[in-house]
Design a protein around this motif. Structure first.
Motif, PDB file in Angstrom:
ATOM      1  N   LEU A  38       0.835  -1.202   0.000  1.00 13.32           N
ATOM      2  CA  LEU A  38       0.000   0.000   0.000  1.00 13.32           C
ATOM      3  C   LEU A  38       0.870   1.253   0.000  1.00 13.32           C
ATOM      4  O   LEU A  38       0.575   2.230  -0.701  1.00 13.32           O
ATOM      5  N   ILE A  39       1.966   1.236   0.753  1.00 11.51           N
ATOM      6  CA  ILE A  39       2.870   2.384   0.805  1.00 11.51           C
ATOM      7  C   ILE A  39       3.605   2.548  -0.519  1.00 11.51           C
ATOM      8  O   ILE A  39       3.818   3.676  -0.995  1.00 11.51           O
ATOM      9  N   LEU A  40       4.012   1.445  -1.127  1.00 12.53           N
ATOM     10  CA  LEU A  40       4.684   1.539  -2.423  1.00 12.53           C
ATOM     11  C   LEU A  40       3.749   2.126  -3.474  1.00 12.53           C
ATOM     12  O   LEU A  40       4.163   2.946  -4.298  1.00 12.53           O
ATOM     13  N   LEU A  41       2.493   1.725  -3.438  1.00  6.08           N
ATOM     14  CA  LEU A  41       1.506   2.309  -4.344  1.00  6.08           C
ATOM     15  C   LEU A  41       1.363   3.801  -4.073  1.00  6.08           C
ATOM     16  O   LEU A  41       1.287   4.616  -5.015  1.00  6.08           O
ATOM     17  N   PHE A  42       1.340   4.183  -2.813  1.00 10.73           N
ATOM     18  CA  PHE A  42       1.239   5.578  -2.407  1.00 10.73           C
ATOM     19  C   PHE A  42       2.428   6.383  -2.942  1.00 10.73           C
ATOM     20  O   PHE A  42       2.256   7.445  -3.568  1.00 10.73           O
ATOM     21  N   ARG A  43       3.631   5.872  -2.733  1.00 10.68           N
ATOM     22  CA  ARG A  43       4.838   6.585  -3.177  1.00 10.68           C
ATOM     23  C   ARG A  43       4.927   6.661  -4.693  1.00 10.68           C
ATOM     24  O   ARG A  43       5.248   7.715  -5.263  1.00 10.68           O
ATOM     25  N   LEU A  44       4.652   5.552  -5.360  1.00 10.06           N
ATOM     26  CA  LEU A  44       4.760   5.537  -6.818  1.00 10.06           C
ATOM     27  C   LEU A  44       3.722   6.453  -7.464  1.00 10.06           C
ATOM     28  O   LEU A  44       3.995   7.067  -8.506  1.00 10.06           O
ATOM     29  N   THR A  45       2.560   6.566  -6.857  1.00  8.04           N
ATOM     30  CA  THR A  45       1.543   7.475  -7.380  1.00  8.04           C
ATOM     31  C   THR A  45       2.009   8.923  -7.296  1.00  8.04           C
ATOM     32  O   THR A  45       1.842   9.714  -8.249  1.00  8.04           O
ATOM     33  N   ILE A  46       2.609   9.289  -6.170  1.00  9.49           N
ATOM     34  CA  ILE A  46       3.130  10.651  -6.006  1.00  9.49           C
ATOM     35  C   ILE A  46       4.235  10.931  -7.027  1.00  9.49           C
ATOM     36  O   ILE A  46       4.249  11.972  -7.692  1.00  9.49           O
ATOM     37  N   ILE A  47       5.151   9.977  -7.168  1.00 11.27           N
ATOM     38  CA  ILE A  47       6.247  10.149  -8.127  1.00 11.27           C
ATOM     39  C   ILE A  47       5.697  10.257  -9.547  1.00 11.27           C
ATOM     40  O   ILE A  47       6.154  11.087 -10.348  1.00 11.27           O
ATOM     41  N   GLY A  48       4.698   9.428  -9.869  1.00 16.49           N
ATOM     42  CA  GLY A  48       4.116   9.468 -11.200  1.00 16.49           C
ATOM     43  C   GLY A  48       3.436  10.788 -11.501  1.00 16.49           C
ATOM     44  O   GLY A  48       3.586  11.342 -12.595  1.00 16.49           O
ATOM     45  N   ILE A  49       2.697  11.325 -10.519  1.00 12.50           N
ATOM     46  CA  ILE A  49       2.020  12.613 -10.721  1.00 12.50           C
ATOM     47  C   ILE A  49       3.047  13.734 -10.877  1.00 12.50           C
ATOM     48  O   ILE A  49       2.942  14.580 -11.782  1.00 12.50           O
ATOM     49  N   GLN A  50       4.062  13.741 -10.018  1.00  7.94           N
ATOM     50  CA  GLN A  50       5.063  14.809 -10.082  1.00  7.94           C
ATOM     51  C   GLN A  50       5.892  14.747 -11.367  1.00  7.94           C
ATOM     52  O   GLN A  50       6.426  15.776 -11.804  1.00  7.94           O
ATOM     53  N   SER A  51       6.004  13.579 -11.950  1.00  9.74           N
ATOM     54  CA  SER A  51       6.804  13.449 -13.177  1.00  9.74           C
ATOM     55  C   SER A  51       6.225  14.249 -14.340  1.00  9.74           C
ATOM     56  O   SER A  51       6.945  14.545 -15.299  1.00  9.74           O
ATOM     57  N   PHE A  52       4.963  14.625 -14.272  1.00 10.66           N
ATOM     58  CA  PHE A  52       4.349  15.402 -15.350  1.00 10.66           C
ATOM     59  C   PHE A  52       4.818  16.855 -15.348  1.00 10.66           C
ATOM     60  O   PHE A  52       4.780  17.523 -16.389  1.00 10.66           O
ATOM     61  N   TYR A  53       5.251  17.371 -14.189  1.00  4.51           N
ATOM     62  CA  TYR A  53       5.607  18.793 -14.146  1.00  4.51           C
ATOM     63  C   TYR A  53       6.906  19.085 -13.391  1.00  4.51           C
ATOM     64  O   TYR A  53       7.332  20.244 -13.335  1.00  4.51           O
ATOM     65  N   LEU A  54       7.550  18.071 -12.818  1.00  2.00           N
ATOM     66  CA  LEU A  54       8.827  18.273 -12.138  1.00  2.00           C
ATOM     67  C   LEU A  54       9.927  17.487 -12.836  1.00  2.00           C
ATOM     68  O   LEU A  54       9.735  16.333 -13.224  1.00  2.00           O
ATOM     69  N   ASP A  55      11.092  18.121 -12.968  1.00  2.00           N
ATOM     70  CA  ASP A  55      12.238  17.409 -13.534  1.00  2.00           C
ATOM     71  C   ASP A  55      12.855  16.457 -12.524  1.00  2.00           C
ATOM     72  O   ASP A  55      13.426  15.432 -12.906  1.00  2.00           O
ATOM     73  N   ARG A  56      12.758  16.812 -11.246  1.00  2.00           N
ATOM     74  CA  ARG A  56      13.294  15.969 -10.171  1.00  2.00           C
ATOM     75  C   ARG A  56      12.261  15.893  -9.065  1.00  2.00           C
ATOM     76  O   ARG A  56      11.666  16.908  -8.692  1.00  2.00           O
ATOM     77  N   THR A  57      12.017  14.696  -8.556  1.00  2.00           N
ATOM     78  CA  THR A  57      10.964  14.488  -7.561  1.00  2.00           C
ATOM     79  C   THR A  57      11.119  15.441  -6.383  1.00  2.00           C
ATOM     80  O   THR A  57      12.213  15.581  -5.832  1.00  2.00           O
ATOM     81  N   ASP A  58      10.053  16.121  -6.043  1.00  2.00           N
ATOM     82  CA  ASP A  58       9.960  16.982  -4.868  1.00  2.00           C
ATOM     83  C   ASP A  58      10.789  18.263  -4.992  1.00  2.00           C
ATOM     84  O   ASP A  58      11.004  18.947  -4.005  1.00  2.00           O
ATOM     85  N   ASP A  59      11.253  18.607  -6.209  1.00  2.00           N
ATOM     86  CA  ASP A  59      11.992  19.849  -6.412  1.00  2.00           C
ATOM     87  C   ASP A  59      11.108  20.808  -7.195  1.00  2.00           C
ATOM     88  O   ASP A  59      10.982  20.712  -8.416  1.00  2.00           O
TER      89      ASP A  59
END
Length: 564
Positions: A38-59
């Protein structure tokens, strides 16, 4: 059910005892897998969403300024709409709420809260709010493990342990820190160290770490920090650093508490919009402060000698975290605490680096700042020490980390009377998180472990049949009569023993589910200090499993040192 009925009965009976068992360890593995996935799904979803508008995760520093305005407001609107669909009664979440549920509801969490935590956490973390993923991780891990126990209808004392297992697996999968996850569960959530709890929690943490490493590799958020050994002349300065960190932790906790109290009566949508406005405004000027801890760590490494830049990021990060946590944005505080602590430590490293003309101290001081700030804000000194050891992969950090943690913790507790951020949240929301000593003992034993079957059970018996049985039963046996009205306990009324008349005394016996613990029995019988309860299986409502007498509760409390 997955198991045959007789296997279920044996499993429940074994888990009702507060003992280490193979069955509990196997369930801990299953719970760890469920929580970690469940946590891996949570993290991968966040990374996937951010990949549309961020060059580096959480930056968020690299995106256009208008996006830094749009994202927080869009997130606030989406979360508000989601809360309207779920219901305002179901927005309590996070580590503080989980602690409350573990203590008062054996770790069983509502489904709607968990849905809000999952989707709300994804939205908040994807849009730049200064919150961490550990709050949702703890909530989701406890829910996944609790649902396993609920599905198998296990005793609540074992469900409570499984909730701890799920939390450990979730934290381990989120940060790749299995040992720190175990210590955090024991020190902050369960607040106890018992071997029959420690073993399954540790096993779940291992499962979480293995699954996380299989997806994200063996690295962690602090891998970029360069940890170097420091000589003894640093130690007096580290004492001063610890005192300063303890004072900063007090200011951090009190700021969140004040904002929580100030906005307590605000509508959640108003809170989120205010948080979005402040986040967007500060993020427009200092975008490096947006997001969880990753951005702060990145700039602590790449700009370790730029005092004004790091100081501005620190102040902005401090403010944005207080705003996000204080205004109920669905996320945790531990991730930003990591970032703030690393920024504080990196800034403090500049003085010894200037004196020794050696800039390589920045990574070491950053890790020490994280450990001290975590210990002082969360009141988890051991978890902080273990976390910095695991995240740094360097044993040379242990002694200076212990010194900083001790100074920071003693300063914030002794000098400032500071409480844990979780305790402040619980007290403000008036959520109980402490148990009476008797309940603390009795919660660990399931009623199935104490069943008394020394009774005679009659169905719809006449008074003549009842008297005949009473005359023939053994002295210690009880007589129970089942009727359409319920279950009654019958005996001769001793107050009429000196008269010529013989009367029967009839007491109604309350029912408890087979998942109950001895604490539930105590709650039913404590007022009258006597009597008994009947234990039933809801799947077999007509079958009495056994009874629990008040004397058994009293005996368990008397012999707690031998049983627990």
């Amino acid at each position: 059910m997955l198991l045959p009925r007789d296997w279920q009965a044996k499993l429940r009976l074994r888990l009702a005892f507060p003992l280490t068992s193979v069955q509990l360890c196997l369930l801990a593995v299953v719970a760890g897998v469920a929580a970690a996935l469940l946590i891996l799904l949570f993290r991968l979803t966040i990374i996937g969403i951010q990949s549309f508008y961020l060059d580096r995760t959480d930056d968020f520093a690299g995106i256009a300024a208008e996006y830094r305005w749009i994202l927080p407001f869009a997130a606030a609107v989406l979360i508000s709409l989601m809360v309207m669909l779920i219901g305002m009664a179901h927005y309590r979440l996070g580590i503080a709420y989980v602690i409350h549920r573990v203590k008062t509801r054996y770790g069983v969490l509502p489904f709607r809260n968990t849905c809000y935590q999952f989707f709300g956490g994804i939205i908040a973390l994807s849009s730049g709010f200064s919150v961490g993923r550990e709050g949702p991780s703890v909530h989701l891990g406890a829910y996944a493990a609790g649902q396993l126990g609920h599905y198998l209808q296990l005793p609540y004392n074992s469900i409570r342990i499984l909730a701890g297992c799920g939390i450990a697996a979730a934290i381990s999968a989120s940060f790749n820190t299995p040992l720190a996850a175990v210590i955090f569960v024991m020190e902050v959530v369960l607040r106890e160290y018992r071997i029959h709890v420690f073993i399954p929690v540790m096993l779940s943490a291992v499962v979480g770490a293995l699954l996380s490493r299989g997806v994200f590799g063996i690295g962690n958020d602090l891998a970029a920090l360069q940890i170097t050994s420091i000589s003894g002349w640093h130690l007096p300065y580290l004492v001063l650093c610890g005192v300063a960190i303890g004072a900063a932790a007090y200011g951090f906790n009190q700021s969140i508490y004040w904002l929580l109290k100030f906005s307590k009566n605000w509508h959640l949508a108003i809170k989120l919009l205010v948080a979005a406005a402040l986040t967007a405004a500060v993020g427009h000027v200092i975008p490096q402060a947006l997001g969880a801890e990753t951005g702060a760590i990145f700039y602590s490494v790449t700009a370790s000698d730029q005092f004004w830049l790091l100081l501005s990021i620190l102040l902005a990060k401090f403010l944005l975290t207080v705003v996000a946590v204080g205004l109920a944005v669905p996320g945790g505080a531990v991730g930003p605490v990591f970032g703030i602590g690393i920024l504080i430590g990196t800034i403090m490293s500049m003085l010894p680096a200037w004196l020794a003309d050696a800039p390589e101290f920045a990574g070491t001081y950053g890790a020490l700042g994280m450990a001290g700030f975590m210990a002082a804000t969360l009141h988890a000194p051991l978890a902080a020490l273990v976390a910095v050891m695991e995240l740094s992969y360097n044993p040379d950090i242990i002694v200076p980390a212990m010194l900083v943690i001790i100074c920071a913790y003693v300063t914030t507790v002794q000098l400032f009377k500071n409480k844990s951020i979780f305790v402040l949240q619980l007290e403000l929301q008036q959520l109980p998180y402490k148990l009476a000593p008797a309940d603390d003992v009795l919660q660990k034993v399931g009623v199935l472990a104490m069943l008394d079957k020394n009774y005679l059970l009659l169905h719809n018996a006449s008074e003549q049949d009842i008297q005949a049985v009473l005359d023939q039963k053994e002295p210690q046996q009880l007589l129970l009569v089942q009727s359409a009205e319920g279950l009654d306990w019958l005996d001769y009324d001793l107050t009429t023993a000196m008269t010529e008349q013989t009367a029967l005394k009839r007491d109604t016996v309350q029912r408890l589910d087979h998942q109950a613990t001895m604490a539930d029995v105590h709650a039913v019988l404590d007022e009258q200090k006597g009597g008994l309860v009947a234990i039933y299986d809801p799947q077999q409502p007509g079958a009495l499993l056994g009874i629990i007498r008040w004397e058994q509760v009293r005996a368990l409390l008397t012999k707690e040192n031998n049983l627990i």
